[in-house]
Design an enzyme around this catalytic site. Structure first.
Site, PDB file in Angstrom:
ATOM      1  N   GLY A   1       7.922  -2.928   9.053  1.00 58.09           N
ATOM      2  CA  GLY A   1       9.338  -3.285   9.072  1.00 58.09           C
ATOM      3  C   GLY A   1      10.006  -3.025  10.414  1.00 58.09           C
TER       4      GLY A   1
ATOM      5  N   ARG B   1     -15.559   7.127   1.923  1.00 64.74           N
ATOM      6  CA  ARG B   1     -14.521   7.866   1.213  1.00 64.74           C
ATOM      7  C   ARG B   1     -14.704   7.856  -0.304  1.00 64.74           C
ATOM      8  NH1 ARG B   1      -8.873   6.447   4.481  1.00 64.74           N
ATOM      9  NH2 ARG B   1      -9.483   7.638   6.310  1.00 64.74           N
TER      10      ARG B   1
ATOM     11  N   HIS C   1      -4.270   8.282  -1.657  1.00 66.90           N
ATOM     12  CA  HIS C   1      -3.854   8.170  -0.264  1.00 66.90           C
ATOM     13  C   HIS C   1      -2.949   6.966  -0.075  1.00 66.90           C
ATOM     14  CE1 HIS C   1      -3.806   8.756   3.896  1.00 66.90           C
ATOM     15  NE2 HIS C   1      -4.738   7.927   4.238  1.00 66.90           N
TER      16      HIS C   1
ATOM     17  N   ARG D   1     -12.167   0.711   1.786  1.00 67.16           N
ATOM     18  CA  ARG D   1     -12.683   2.070   1.738  1.00 67.16           C
ATOM     19  C   ARG D   1     -12.768   2.674   3.133  1.00 67.16           C
ATOM     20  NH1 ARG D   1     -18.006   1.492   0.125  1.00 67.16           N
ATOM     21  NH2 ARG D   1     -17.877  -0.581   1.010  1.00 67.16           N
TER      22      ARG D   1
ATOM     23  N   LEU E   1      -2.821   1.040   9.491  1.00 67.01           N
ATOM     24  CA  LEU E   1      -1.924   0.999  10.653  1.00 67.01           C
ATOM     25  C   LEU E   1      -2.070  -0.350  11.345  1.00 67.01           C
ATOM     26  CD1 LEU E   1      -2.462   4.518  12.280  1.00 67.01           C
ATOM     27  CD2 LEU E   1      -0.830   3.806  10.564  1.00 67.01           C
TER      28      LEU E   1
END
Lengths: 683, 247
Positions: A77, A363, A447, A481, A487
Site C-alpha cells: 500500500g 519450513r 506466520h 513454503r 516482501l
C-alpha cells in the site's frame, strides 16, 4: 529447461484436475468455473512487457482528475500510494495505525529475493520463477510468478536509490545470502530488519507525496465497508478511530492493501491490529475469497508459556543453520533440565528422519515434526492448556530444543555472538533464560497467509474497480513454503505491477461523479452505523477478546498444521456455536463516538469468526497435503505429505453465499506450460 | 505476583485527566508488560469499567507503537520497548506508575494514547530521497563504503516511538531528527538534498512545538534502539554548514 524458449501456445504440461473426493459435500455449493479474464498469452518471458504496452495510458492532465483510495500502508500500500502519487493521481491513503510507518511489514526479518545474479552463481529470472513455483507446491499462476521474478531486480534498484541501507561488502557493493532451501545467493537483507528498512523506504516515498499534495493521509482510520455502485467499487466507509465519526470517502477506484489475516488464530506472529475486516467486508459484497486455508507456519518461534499470551515472536530461521534440534528420547525426561539429559538420551529427530537435509528441511516439515514430537509427549518447557482432538481440554508441552552447544564448541562463543547475538538477546529477554548455556525452546507458529481476495492478472478482484495487493490478495506464490517471498510480492505489486495495471482501468474514467446522497452510499453507511450500534447494545457478559481467543484455539487445533475430515467438521460446528454466542452474549463498553478499542476488537472478531468457518470449509474440501498443511488423509506410506495434482491443481475462489446460505466454490484451473509438476521429497 | 498500578486516565483530549489506582493479582513474571495490561482490561471489562486505552501493535519491539512512561521512565526500566518489557523486571508487591508520553508536541488522545503525527510531518518536510519509482539506476551503480553503510543502518533502526522526546526535559525530538539526517546524510543517494533537508526538517521540528536540545542525553539513555547521541552532533554540523552556504 527446454521450455524457456516458447511454451506459449502452449501445450499444457498438466491436464485440468478432476476432483473425485468431496469431503465438504453439504457445506458448499459448486459454482461456475472461474477463469482469469485478463490472463496473458504468448512466450512467458514476454507476457508482462507486452501487457505493459497493451494497457491503455492516462494522460497526465487526466490523472489529476482521477481519485484513488488506498487502504493500508505496508509494503504494497505504501509503495503503491507513493507511485500513484508521483504519477499525478489523487490518492487518499488510509491506515488504522497512528502512522503509515507502523504497518506490520515492518516486522519482517530475513530478506527480499531478487534475481540479480550479482554472485554469478547461476541465478536468473527463470530460476527464481522456477524455485518460487516449486516452493509454492504448484498452486500458483505461472504468469504471475514469472512477472514477480522479472520485476524483482527493479525492486532492489528502487530501494537502494531511496537510501535503504542493505548489507554491503567491503568493496561497497551489495551483499547477498541464501535462504531456506535455495542453492543461489539471491536474498538482499538489512541485518535482521529488512522489512523495517524496506517499509521506511516506501513510507518516506509516500510522505514525500503527502508533502507534494498528491497523497492525502488518513491515520487512525479503519475501513468498515466498501461502497459499490452499479457494480463498481466507488469508495469506502471508514471510522475515524479517535472521534468515532463514520465517514464516507468516494473515488474512481479502490485498492485494498490491508495485509493478512493470520490473527484468526489469535496467537500468531502478526501485529495485534492486523485483521481481516477490509477484505471480509469486500467478500460479503461479492468479492471472492481464494484459498483461505493456506497458511504459512514458521518453525522457529518462541513457544507459548500460558493463557495470558497475546502473540508469538519469531526467531529468525537462520538459527537452523547452526543450531541442532532435539527432544528427549523418553517422555519421562521432559521435566528434567536439558543439561541432565545425556547425549544418548537425546533424539535429534530431523537429522534422524531426514539425513540429507537435517535441521535445514523446509519450513513445513520442520514444523510438522516438532508437532509430532510434542503430540507424542516428548515436548519440553511449560505445559499449556489447549483443545484436544475430541474437543476436550488437555495439557501439552509445546516446545523442542534448539541447541547451540555444538556450535559454541566448534566456532567459539564470540563467533556465535557475532552471528546471532541480537536473536539470543531477544530470546533471553522474553523467556528469562540464557540461550548460551541452556538450549533455546522453539515451536511453530502461524506466520502469514497465502489466501486472500481473488484477483486477476491486473490485481483486480471480480468486482470492477476493486483492486487488491500484497498479502491481502491470494498470493502469487501459491501454497508457499519459502522465505523472502512475501516482501518481494508486496513491493512488486506496489511499485511496479498495480501502477501499470490500474491505468488500464482508469483510462475509462473519470467515472460519473457520485454524490454522498446516492442510495447505495447511504445504505453502506447505514449498515456500518447499524453494526456498530448492535455491538454496543448486546450487553452480554463476554469480551470480544475472549471470543477471539476461543476461536483461535479451535482454528489452531483443527485448521492449523494438521487437518482431518473429522476435525474440520467438528471445528465448523464449534465455530457456528461460537458465532451464535458472540451475537447474544458480547459485552462492549463505552460509546460509538469516542476512541473505543473494545468496539474495534468486536468488529474484527465478528469478521474473524465468519472467516474461520470458511477457512475450515476450504480446508475440508482440499483433501491433499500441500504447502504448510498436512492433511491426515493424504500421506505417503512413510507419513510424508502427499499432494493430489490430479484433483486439486486449482485456485479455490469462494463466493459469499449470504447470511444463511452456503458459500459457493468457483474453481480456477492452474495450467502449467513452462514448468512440469513434480512430487516433492526431502528424504 | 501482586501489583498495584497507578494509571493516568483521561477520557479524551478535551477533558482533564487524573491518576487511578488498580490492584492486580496472579500476575506471572512471564507476561509482557502489555499482557499484564490486557489482564487488567479483561478485569475492568467484567466489572463494567471502561478498559484502559493504550497503543501497541507488533509487540515485537519493531513497529514503535507502544509508548508508556513507567515509573517516570520512557518504556520503563530496561533498554527496550514497552512490549518487550516483562513482568520479571518487577517484584511482588510493587506499585507501578503508568503515564502517557509527556511532551507538548504529543497531545493525549485518551488515557495512555498520544498523537505523534508531528513525526510524520517532520518526515514530510524532507526526510526522504527524491527518486521516482522506476527511474532508479542499477543498485550497483553507486557503491557505498561499508563503514558508511553500517553507520547509516545503525541509525536507520530508529523506530520513531518518541521515547527520546518523552524522556527529554525540553521535549526535544533532536535524537529522532538526528537519526534521520545521519541515515540519509551518510549515503551518496542522500547528498543532493542534504543541506536543504536539514534546514526544512529542523524548521518543522520547531514549528511542531518540540523544544531545543541542550545535550542532556536523556534521549539516548531512553532509546530502545540505542541511537547514539552523536547523531545530534551530525545534525548540528549539517545545519551549520547549510546556514553558512545558504542551503
Amino acid at each position: 529447461m527446454a521450455s524457456i524458449t516458447d511454451p506459449s501456445h502452449t501445450t499444457a504440461l498438466n491436464s485440468p484436475p478432476v476432483q473425485v473426493s468431496d469431503d465438504a459435500r453439504g457445506y458448499y455449493t459448486l459454482g461456475e468455473p472461474l477463469v482469469d479474464p485478463v490472463a496473458p498469452t504468448g512466450p512467458i518471458q514476454n507476457r508482462w512487457t507486452q501487457r505493459q504496452f497493451d494497457n491503455r495510458l492516462v494522460n497526465p492532465a487526466n490523472r489529476r482528475k482521477l481519485e484513488v483510495i488506498m487502504v493500508g500502508t505496508g509494503l504494497a500500500g505504501g509503495a503503491a500510494a507513493a507511485t500513484l502519487g508521483e504519477a499525478g493521481y489523487n490518492v487518499k491513503s488510509f491506515c488504522y495505525q497512528d502512522s503509515p510507518r507502523r504497518a506490520h511489514s515492518i516486522a519482517a526479518q530475513g530478506g527480499i529475493n531478487a534475481a540479480k545474479n550479482y554472485k554469478e552463481d547461476g541465478d536468473s529470472t527463470f530460476r527464481l520463477f522456477y524455485d518460487t513455483v516449486k516452493g509454492g507446491d504448484y498452486r500458483s499462476r505461472e504468469s504471475n510468478v514469472y512477472r514477480l521474478a522479472e520485476v524483482s531486480a527493479n525492486i532492489i534498484d528502487q530501494c537502494v536509490a531511496q537510501g535503504v541501507p542493505f548489507a554491503r561488502e567491503y568493496g561497497g557493493l551489495l551483499d547477498n545470502r541464501s535462504f531456506g532451501g535455495v542453492q543461489v545467493s539471491r536474498t538482499f537483507y538489512a541485518r535482521g530488519q529488512t522489512g523495517q528498512q524496506l517499509l521506511i523506504g516506501a513510507y518516506q516515498a509516500m510522505e514525500r507525496q503527502v508533502a507534494a499534495g498528491t497523497v492525502k493521509q488518513y491515520t487512525r482510520h479503519e475501513m468498515l465497508e466498501v461502497v459499490i455502485v452499479e457494480g463498481k467499487a466507488r469508495g469506502i466507509i471508514a471510522r475515524d478511530m479517535v472521534t468515532g465519526e463514520v465517514e464516507t470517502h468516494l473515488a474512481d477506484v479502490v485498492v485494498l492493501a490491508t495485509g493478512g489475516y493470520g490473527n484468526v488464530f489469535f496467537l500468531s506472529t502478526n501485529a495485534m491490529g492486523s485483521n481481516v475486516t477490509a477484505a471480509w467486508r469486500a467478500h460479503r459484497k461479492g468479492a471472492y475469497m481464494a484459498n483461505p486455508c493456506y497458511t504459512q507456519i514458521h518453525p522457529t518461534c518462541i513457544p507459548v508459556t500460558g493463557d495470558h499470551q497475546s502473540k508469538l515472536t519469531l526467531m529468525s530461521e537462520s538459527l537452523r543453520n547452526d543450531g541442532r534440534i532435539w527432544v528427549p528420547k523418553n517422555a519421562a525426561d521432559c521435566e528434567k533440565h536439558p543439561s541432565e539429559i545425556p547425549e544418548e538420551d537425546r533424539d535429534y529427530y530431523l537429522e534422524r528422519i531426514y539425513p540429507s537435509f537435517g535441521n535445514l528441511v523446509p519450513r513445513d516439515i520442520a514444523s510438522r515434526q516438532a508437532k509430532n514430537m510434542c503430540d507424542e509427549g516428548r515436548g519440553v518447557g511449560p505445559a499449556v492448556k489447549e483443545l484436544a482432538e475430541d474437543g476436550t481440554e488437555r495439557w501439552v508441552r509445546r516446545g523442542v530444543y534448539l541447541d547451540f552447544a555444538d556450535a559454541i564448541a566448534r566456532m567459539g562463543r564470540a563467533t556465535v555472538e557475532t552471528k546471532y547475538g541480537n536473536l539470543f538477546d531477544m530470546y533471553a529477554r522474553i523467556t528469562g533464560e540464557d540461550p548460551y548455556s541452556t538450549p533455546m525452546r522453539i515451536y511453530p507458529a502461524v506466520h502469514y497467509v497465502m489466501g486472500g481476495l481473488w484477483v486477476d492478472y491486473h490485481l483486480q478482484s471480480n468486482i470492477p474497480g476493486l483492486f487488491v495487493t500484497g498479502e491481502a490478495n491470494f498470493s502469487d506464490h501459491g501454497a508457499n513454503r519459502l522465505g523472502a517471498s512475501a516482501l518481494m510480492q508486496g513491493l512488486a505489486d506496489g511499485y511496479f505491477v498495480l501502477p501499470n495495471t490500474i491505468r488500464d482501468y482508469l483510462a475509462d474514467g473519470p467515472f460519473e461523479k457520485l454524490d454522498e446522497s446516492h442510495p447505495d452510499v447511504v445504505a453502506a453507511k447505514a449498515d456500518v452505523e447499524h453494526r456498530i450500534a448492535t455491538f454496543l447494545s448486546i450487553n452480554g457478559t463476554r469480551s470480544a477478546d475472549s471470543y477471539h481467543k476461543e476461536l483461535g484455539r479451535i482454528m489452531w487445533e483443527y485448521c492449523g498444521m494438521e487437518r482431518s475430515e473429522a476435525g474440520l467438521k467438528k471445528a465448523i460446528g464449534m465455530i457456528q456455536e461460537l458465532k451464535k454466542d458472540f451475537w447474544s452474549n458480547l459485552k462492549v463498553l463505552g460509546t460509538a463516538d469516542s476512541l473505543n478499542q473494545s468496539l474495534e476488537k468486536a468488529g474484527r472478531t465478528a469478521d474473524f469468526i465468519e472467516l474461520g468457518e470458511l477457512m475450515c470449509i476450504d480446508a475440508l474440501n482440499r483433501r491433499e497435503s500441500c504447502g504448510g498443511h498436512f492433511r491426515a488423509e493424504s500421506q505417503t506410506e512413510d507419513g510424508e505429505a502427499l499432494r493430489h495434482d490430479d484433483e486439486f491443481a486449482y485456485v479455490a475462489a469462494w463466493e459469499w453465499g449470504g447470511e444463511d446460505g452456503q458459500p459457493v466454490l468457483h474453481k480456477e484451473d492452474l495450467i502449467y506450460t513452462a514448468i512440469e509438476m513434480k512430487q516433492r521429497s526431502y528424504k | 505476583m501482586r501489583i498495584t498500578l497507578n494509571i493516568w486516565r483521561q477520557p479524551n483530549a478535551a477533558s482533564a485527566g487524573a491518576m487511578h489506582a488498580y490492584e492486580l493479582d496472579e500476575i506471572s513474571e512471564d507476561m509482557s508488560f502489555l499482557e499484564m495490561l490486557d489482564v487488567l482490561n479483561e478485569n475492568l471489562n467484567e466489572q463494567g469499567e471502561d478498559p484502559v486505552a493504550f497503543d501497541s501493535d507488533c509487540r515485537e519491539g519493531i513497529c514503535g507503537t507502544c509508548s508508556l512512561m513507567i515509573n517516570g521512565e520512557a518504556h520503563g526500566p530496561e533498554v527496550t520497548t514497552t512490549c518487550q518489557l516483562h513482568m520479571r523486571s518487577f517484584k511482588d508487591g510493587d506499585t507501578i506508575t503508568i503515564e502517557p508520553w509527556r511532551a507538548e508536541a504529543f497531545p493525549v488522545l485518551k488515557d495512555l494514547i498520544v498523537d505523534r503525527s508531528a513525526f510524520d510531518r517532520i518526515i514530510q518536510a524532507g526526510g526522504y530521497i527524491s527518486v521516482n519509482t522506476g527511474s532508479a539506476p542499477d543498485a550497483h551503480a553507486a557503491p557505498v563504503e561499508k563503514k558508511k553503510a553500517d553507520r547509516a543502518f545503525d541509525v536507520a533502526t530508529c523506530i520513531s516511538c518518541g521515547a527520546c522526546v518523552a524522556a527529554c526535559p525540553n521535549g526535544s525530538a533532536s535524537l529522532f531528527l538526528g537519526a534521520k539526517i545521519t541515515h540519509l546524510g551518510e549515503l551518496p543517494q542522500g547528498q543532493p538534498e542534504r543541506y536543504s533537508r536539514v534546514v526544512d526538517m529542523v524548521a518543522q521540528h520547531d514549528h511542531e512545538g518540540f523544544g531545543g536540545c541542550t545535550n542532556i542525553g536523556e534521549c539516548t539513555a531512553a532509546c530502545p534502539k540505542e541511537i547514539p547521541l552523536d547523531v545530534i552532533s551530525q545534525l548540528n554540523k549539517d545545519l551549520r554548514t547549510a546556514l553558512k552556504q545558504g542551503r
